[in-house]
Design a protein around this motif. Structure first.
Motif, short mmCIF file in Angstrom:
data_model
loop_
_atom_site.label_atom_id
_atom_site.label_comp_id
_atom_site.label_asym_id
_atom_site.label_seq_id
_atom_site.Cartn_x
_atom_site.Cartn_y
_atom_site.Cartn_z
N LYS A 177 0.84 -1.21 0.00
CA LYS A 177 0.00 0.00 0.00
C LYS A 177 0.88 1.26 0.00
O LYS A 177 0.60 2.23 -0.72
N GLU A 206 2.21 1.78 -3.41
CA GLU A 206 1.17 2.32 -4.29
C GLU A 206 1.01 3.84 -4.11
O GLU A 206 0.71 4.55 -5.06
N GLU A 263 -7.16 4.27 6.05
CA GLU A 263 -6.99 3.15 5.12
C GLU A 263 -5.96 2.14 5.64
O GLU A 263 -6.17 0.94 5.57
N PHE A 264 -4.85 2.66 6.16
CA PHE A 264 -3.84 1.76 6.71
C PHE A 264 -4.41 1.02 7.93
O PHE A 264 -4.19 -0.18 8.11
N LEU A 306 -6.22 -2.19 7.28
CA LEU A 306 -5.54 -3.36 6.71
C LEU A 306 -5.43 -4.45 7.77
O LEU A 306 -5.35 -4.18 8.97
#
Lengths: 343, 343, 343, 343
Positions: free
Chosen positions: B20, B23, B52-53, B56
């Motif tokens: 990620k 990206e 978002e992290f 995960l």
């Protein structure tokens, strides 16, 4: 200048020095201790006059003192001034700790504080009765009522107390109640107040203004001493600088610098320097490691409900940590101290 | 921001975090220790991205870090960074002392110093090879010749040494010779030099500029770390203020303030702060009492003959006093003291 | 020291002075103007040597210069140094104004700025190509691309430009493109950079570090001059203090203090001093009223979209107000001035 | 908070506001001018209460004022406070100049000064009667005798005068004699003195302490105003910083910063800021260029014989230069200059 007599100087020799001072219209303050006869002549140093004194019989030495720095000068009392406040020795071998809230809020608050401090071996309480606040709309202290509370707590617990005189107007009231009268940093150059403090029979704790040089600080103490009061305790509480991680910058180097220049005891206020309770204990340790004669610390039963300076007051658990980390409370009973010394 | 993985996170989970980051074109630095997997993503914090992290698999928490304060952030290495220089542990339980003259003047001077330090238990030598002097007409150091002297003394005594790189021009030479490369206060915001230091395999001792805020200081350390070098030792050496009883004002409160914000070890230079040898020992004691990880002190076989900063260097007798006094800090318990004395 | 020759000194007399300097391995810099032959011998002042020079034939006087303050000394060029940059006269009768954005962001932004400045009579553009940012994660400038933009704008508008060299690494690139090379405040004691600037053929604008004394500032200028570059423009941009109503405190007294001590032109940067656009114009007026030789001001087509220092940049309307209030742009053609005077 | 009434608010509407304030035990100060009815309620801002006032009939707006900054707030008197002292208008279109010696030494000295000032168009004299000296052994002023001298000079020349009240003890004497009572920088936070000044019928010139922030300065003025005295003139006299080329650092940015925040007139004392007469005139020019409402300058018939602050006093020739230079500030347009000259 400071006139040091020989050890075998006769009373007649001393009288001669006094007479000469009188002839020159100079005041003369006797700073003799058990070992040495020492006479301080405050005011400008005059090398010509110094020579004249030096030539008198029985005079051992005449020490030149910088302008405005005579009675406070180390040489006036090389062994260091010792001030005894109800058994608490300022300027002795062990540091003294003073603690308590920024402001006296109620009898309960102060009684609770006094009990907690006693358990930690602290026997001088601080608490503001008259508060010199930055804004006219801030809480200005309970005034005389606070003095009555402090007196009652003293009567019931035996704790001595210190509180601030914010001006000549409230000085009499503070002086008649408190064991030590504090002059705050913002009043360090309030000459009227310094002179009044000089005529007091109480010890004075004089805080350094946060932008005062060492000379200005000693001159302020000299103002007090010049009026006759020898019991001045100096207190460093941080200077104003560009730094933003603490409210003020504790000037640790002031401690040894003062010790070299004056005989007066030196306390440190780590709470106002820090402005943040997380920094108070390390600053307290640093102050004592640099040889301060003691600490004056803000502590409150419930800091977040404090009427002022809430961010910097320690609660009593923190205060216990502080006392443990600095290790040898001077206020320990003789028995406690005896117990500590290895047989 | 700092991504902390669960204890049971799988390699695949970690790979996902890395992917990620890739990206998003973010660099990612692995700060895992034996206990926790911890991945630092330097740069601006973005709450949206942080979420978002956080979502995960295997991610325990995402710590927001203030802008420009990521790799240096305490949370990147909560246990504290430990740097081992030939057996001297920076950031460990005991303070490290570095000592030596302002400038390398001769082999004899350095050898004499190294022997004296060894006897006091000091095993890192300081000495300026390239000197960043205020005036172009002052002695600028012996340069490469000084590096050869330091190497020879190291070979003969086993003493490690630290010396300053005053610019990118002399960095290679200093780096290849010294055990620790110093960046001086006046170069604290020399970005080119900070970046070069970041690409070095040597530990960097970074001095705080005398007018830098804590943020600016940490940003300078972040510049070094952002290039890949994790071994940064911070050093407080006094701030410029209005005070005139010391050359600079030692900012003791910086020590706990830094400890709360960064995992890097923190040294104190009491000599440059004081500018006067009579203040050096009290400041050294205060620094350690405030929990500094060590000291860097100026010492010279004959301070009055020193090529620079003569007023602040200790002679070896003074240095012995300092070592004795910091070995037994007054706040140590009797038990701790007993434990320290070899049977 | 500075050796001033008599008006009727012969070439042989001058040769004798040169020869003596050579014998003493002293460098000698010729600061003669049309009226007076004047030879500066940089380095420590030596009264004994001064006497020897004073006794040489044709020597009128030998001026002692404080250590490290020789080539910058007022006496080296009593009439004041004048630096001509494409017709803009620094150190002349009228102030020079430099303006532009903190950072070069695009050709359009710079072209728009250049056109607006031209209309206000400003003919030197500022704009950062390499930005020495506090944090490694901040925008660091467009670098070489920015230099190309500035060159293109110069070619199309005739505006000269100044930009900062943030280290020796980018100095060559900046020097070959810019009309004036700036050394930033944070690099004021980056000796390596100062020496490189001293070997440049471009005028150097040297900013005072926000905590530098007047001596340190002049020593930094002396480093540049000692390498051969006489075209140094000093720039005051505010000092760091406790004040919180402005980002830095503009030190207006530095202007007359510098004028008494050095012959170099003195600019003022009111934008960085203020850190707040509402204070920029009053500070600009104050600087010129205190006799600064000019201003360097941040201006941006749309300050709120500025890549950095958005709070302090003026928009072009504000800049017009500033120009009107300071009244006589020195860079105006006689025609333009004539046009301004009401018929 | 500040309650602004509509232009057509009726007396009944105003009475309602007053009644509500009374119910809330809030004091209320009427700051109405010819155009707007404006009622200031000093103290902490309370958004809930503000809404209640806002909903009363005839109320146009309620301005929130930062804590402790109400009566001094710009919004209390947007047009700016004007103070008329025997025809000298503080806060008007033209600057006022006050000049005179540090201390009153004799009738001759003051008379000589008054005559010289009159010739330069200055009509307010300054001179210390009670001097707040740093050291107790310095000259403390002639006291009451000085007041008699100043009164006599006023009677004979028509010059108004300002002198300092150094404490509440001498306030009555100063107040009954002087046209303006000065509170010195060192007493800026002497709350007792501020309150006494607030009950005076004389205008107060309040000097900023050299380490006070803008907030602290305004809070001190608020203390005076909160007791009822609206005639407060602020005075900037330099801050303490690390700078050593001037005694203090004149904080020019304070002038526009204060103007944005308060309606009180702002003077500048360039003499104490400079501490060096060579810097006084440039600082005076800068102060007026930054829009100060006037100057207070030290001037003495024979500065080198001055009883105090000899280094910074101007002689009358210098003072004439100053007056000439500030009459024609370089930034004035030709038109403005023309307009100023009476036909």
């Amino acid at each position: 200048m400071i006139v040091q007599m020989n050890h075998n100087a006769s009373p007649a020799d001393v009288a001669m020095v006094r007479k000469k001072a009188e002839e020159m219209s100079m005041s003369l303050v006797d700073f003799s201790d058990e070992i040495t006869l020492r006479l301080v002549l405050p005011g400008k140093h005059d090398p010509y006059l110094a020579r004249e004194f030096a030539e008198l019989r029985g005079v051992n030495d005449v020490v030149a003192t910088a302008h405005g720095h005579c009675l406070t000068h180390r040489a006036a009392n090389p062994a260091g001034t010792i001030i005894d406040v109800r058994g608490n020795i300022f300027g002795g071998d062990l540091p003294v700790v003073i603690a308590g809230p920024c402001a006296v809020e109620s009898y309960d608050q102060m009684m609770q504080t006094a009990v907690a401090l006693s358990e930690l071996g602290i026997s001088i309480l601080r608490g503001g009765a008259f508060k010199p606040r930055t804004s006219p709309y801030d809480f200005q202290g309970l005034g005389e009522e606070a003095l009555r509370i402090l007196e009652r707590v003293r009567a019931e617990t035996g704790m001595a107390f210190i509180t601030e005189a914010t001006g000549v107007g409230c000085f009499d009231a503070v002086e008649s109640a408190a064991d030590i009268v504090q002059i705050g940093a913002r009043n360090m150059q309030n000459v009227e107040l310094l002179k009044r403090a000089g005529r007091s029979h109480r010890p004075i704790l004089l805080k350094r203004h946060f932008s005062a040089t060492i000379d200005e600080f000693l001159h302020a103490a000299e103002y007090v001493m010049a009026e006759g009061n020898r019991n001045v305790i100096l207190c460093e509480r941080g200077i104003r600088s560009f730094v933003d991680h603490a409210r003020f910058t504790l000037d640790v180097a002031l401690i040894p610098a003062l010790q070299a220049r004056t005989h007066l005891p030196i306390l440190v206020d780590p709470s106002h320097a820090a402005g943040d309770r997380r920094l108070v204990i390390p600053l307290a340790r640093a102050a004592l490691a640099a040889d301060a004669d003691g600490l004056i610390v803000e502590a409150h039963p419930c800091p977040n409900e404090s009427a002022c300076d809430a961010r910097q007051a320690l609660n009593f658990d923190d205060l216990e940590v502080l006392m443990r980390e600095i290790e040898y409370p001077p206020f320990m009973t003789t028995a406690a101290l005896a117990a500590e010394v290895p047989a």
